[in-house]
Write a protein that holds these residues in place. Sequence first.
Motif, short mmCIF file in Angstrom:
data_model
loop_
_atom_site.label_atom_id
_atom_site.label_comp_id
_atom_site.label_asym_id
_atom_site.label_seq_id
_atom_site.Cartn_x
_atom_site.Cartn_y
_atom_site.Cartn_z
N THR A 145 -9.12 18.47 -4.94
CA THR A 145 -9.97 19.60 -4.60
C THR A 145 -9.06 21.05 -4.48
O THR A 145 -8.09 21.21 -3.74
CB THR A 145 -10.76 19.59 -3.30
N GLU A 146 -9.46 22.07 -5.30
CA GLU A 146 -8.53 23.45 -5.22
C GLU A 146 -9.54 24.48 -5.37
O GLU A 146 -10.65 24.51 -6.52
CB GLU A 146 -7.51 23.26 -6.25
N ALA A 147 -9.55 25.30 -4.42
CA ALA A 147 -10.40 26.53 -4.36
C ALA A 147 -9.48 27.88 -4.27
O ALA A 147 -8.72 27.96 -3.49
CB ALA A 147 -11.56 26.47 -3.20
N ALA A 148 -10.09 28.75 -5.10
CA ALA A 148 -8.98 30.16 -5.20
C ALA A 148 -9.87 31.20 -5.45
O ALA A 148 -11.08 31.10 -5.98
CB ALA A 148 -8.13 29.96 -6.09
N LEU A 149 -9.32 32.25 -5.10
CA LEU A 149 -9.97 33.60 -5.31
C LEU A 149 -8.86 34.62 -5.88
O LEU A 149 -7.88 34.74 -5.36
CB LEU A 149 -10.60 34.31 -4.24
N ASP A 150 -9.31 35.40 -6.81
CA ASP A 150 -8.50 36.58 -7.44
C ASP A 150 -8.79 37.79 -6.73
O ASP A 150 -10.09 38.21 -7.15
CB ASP A 150 -8.66 36.51 -8.88
N PRO A 151 -8.23 38.24 -5.74
CA PRO A 151 -8.62 39.36 -5.03
C PRO A 151 -8.64 40.73 -6.01
O PRO A 151 -9.57 41.56 -5.41
CB PRO A 151 -7.37 39.68 -4.04
N ARG A 152 -8.14 40.91 -6.88
CA ARG A 152 -8.34 41.75 -7.89
C ARG A 152 -9.35 42.14 -8.60
O ARG A 152 -10.12 43.14 -8.89
CB ARG A 152 -7.20 41.68 -9.20
N THR A 153 -10.36 40.75 -8.87
CA THR A 153 -11.51 40.95 -9.61
C THR A 153 -12.40 40.25 -8.79
O THR A 153 -13.70 40.20 -9.22
CB THR A 153 -11.38 40.27 -10.96
N ALA A 169 -6.30 27.16 -1.52
CA ALA A 169 -6.30 26.08 -0.91
C ALA A 169 -6.49 24.98 -1.66
O ALA A 169 -7.19 25.01 -2.48
CB ALA A 169 -7.19 26.05 0.52
N LEU A 170 -5.46 24.09 -1.57
CA LEU A 170 -5.46 22.83 -2.12
C LEU A 170 -5.41 21.67 -1.48
O LEU A 170 -4.60 21.87 -0.26
CB LEU A 170 -4.18 22.55 -3.30
N THR A 171 -6.11 20.34 -1.67
CA THR A 171 -5.94 19.22 -1.00
C THR A 171 -5.98 18.04 -2.04
O THR A 171 -6.82 18.25 -2.82
CB THR A 171 -6.84 18.99 0.10
N ALA A 172 -5.06 17.18 -2.01
CA ALA A 172 -5.00 16.03 -2.87
C ALA A 172 -4.54 14.80 -2.15
O ALA A 172 -3.74 14.97 -1.26
CB ALA A 172 -4.17 16.49 -4.22
N SER A 173 -4.75 13.62 -2.79
CA SER A 173 -4.41 12.34 -2.16
C SER A 173 -4.43 11.52 -3.27
O SER A 173 -5.17 11.36 -4.37
CB SER A 173 -5.51 11.89 -1.16
N LYS A 174 -3.37 10.51 -3.20
CA LYS A 174 -3.45 9.30 -4.23
C LYS A 174 -3.18 7.95 -3.24
O LYS A 174 -2.42 7.86 -2.30
CB LYS A 174 -2.12 9.21 -5.05
N THR A 175 -3.79 6.92 -3.48
CA THR A 175 -3.56 5.65 -2.65
C THR A 175 -3.58 4.63 -3.79
O THR A 175 -4.23 4.66 -4.84
CB THR A 175 -4.93 5.34 -1.79
N GLU A 218 0.81 -1.24 -0.09
CA GLU A 218 -0.10 0.02 0.32
C GLU A 218 0.91 1.27 -0.09
O GLU A 218 1.86 1.33 0.91
CB GLU A 218 -0.87 0.05 1.23
N ASN A 219 0.40 2.22 -1.08
CA ASN A 219 1.16 3.34 -0.76
C ASN A 219 0.50 4.64 -0.94
O ASN A 219 -0.77 4.57 -1.40
CB ASN A 219 1.80 3.70 -2.26
N VAL A 220 0.59 5.49 -0.22
CA VAL A 220 -0.27 6.72 0.07
C VAL A 220 0.63 8.09 0.15
O VAL A 220 1.73 8.04 0.42
CB VAL A 220 -1.02 6.84 1.50
N GLU A 221 -0.21 8.98 -0.62
CA GLU A 221 0.56 10.25 -0.78
C GLU A 221 -0.93 11.35 -0.69
O GLU A 221 -1.65 11.23 -1.24
CB GLU A 221 1.10 10.45 -2.38
#
Length: 376
Positions: free
Chosen positions: A158-166, A116-122, A99-102
Amino acid sequence: MGKHSRRKPSYLPKVAAGAAPLALLLAGPATSLAAQTDPAIPLPLDHQREGSLDRGVGVTSEGDTSVLRGFVNSTERDVYRENLGDAKVVADVRRSVSENVETRDGVTVRPDRVGALTASKTTQAVTQGQRNTMRLDPYGSAVAGNETNLQRSGERLTEAALDPRTDTPSLIAEDGRAIDASEGTYHAVRPLSGFGVINETQQHAGGELGRAARLDGGFSGDLGGVLEAGRSSGHAVDLGNLATVGATSAQHGDGRFDGVLPLDASGTGFGQEHAFGGTAGSVSGLVTTGQDTDLVRQGAGLTGTGANTINGDLGIIEVAQVHGSTSTSVRGILPTADPAEAGRVTQSGTLDLTVFDRPAHLGVTAGALPLELGRS
């Protein structure tokens, strides 16, 4: 997740998703089990067991992202031996689990981007195989074996972001899973040294599913998957220095889809390969054939392709070698206003002859519709 392309026979992601990394809780120094005799078995067998357990976990930093990686690998082997007069019997059983987890977590704060970003591989893999050997001196031996593999994998982002300029938000959510299973057998009988009959078989099946959703000023989604199965076999007769003859056969098929409901594209494919050859003294020969078909539906259109190939080799050591091949391919698109696109056939053939190191080549390619003829 991107578009799903057709895969080669027996190619699938090596493992599937969804397994909780509970084994990482055992993370610590690697350990091993030394070979030992098992006194609990009442039979008069020589039994030896050995195995190993490797595990580890570590955390690194890649820019704004923290990465956690861990693994667990376990192997075990049992060998049973018994002498019955002139007969010797050995059973070798092997098992392995891995088993390998990242996981990745990160926060980005810049004038042009906050996110913010969160990711996983199994990945997980289980293998078990057994090989039984019986030898009867001086008459020869018989071997029988089998191996089973189960592999799973999964990825999530899953990645969520915001451009403060716009004040423009963006969101990416991706998920993919795959599974693959296979089983193979092996049999060999050698009544005399250098003589024998060998048979091998293998079956496999698997699939993958991927989905993605993106929000960046608008919404887009993607859903795709592949189901694939196949089998192969091989047979050989070994007559020592006299001759050797062998044959192989393999078939595979797949079905796939891609897009969001209603589906943008779907398709199915099938292929098979066969080979027969052998040697007798200074003469050797080999013939291979292959057929492939593929159907793809894109919107209201249907595209079909097919191919048939035959190759042959015949040779006499240091005297002459002959190689010939022929190929037929068919392609069609429906509906279409162009008759040439509705159906097109291409036929080609080559012949190569070498006699006492003097080569000669002849090749022709013909196409229709429209009719075309050329050298190759």
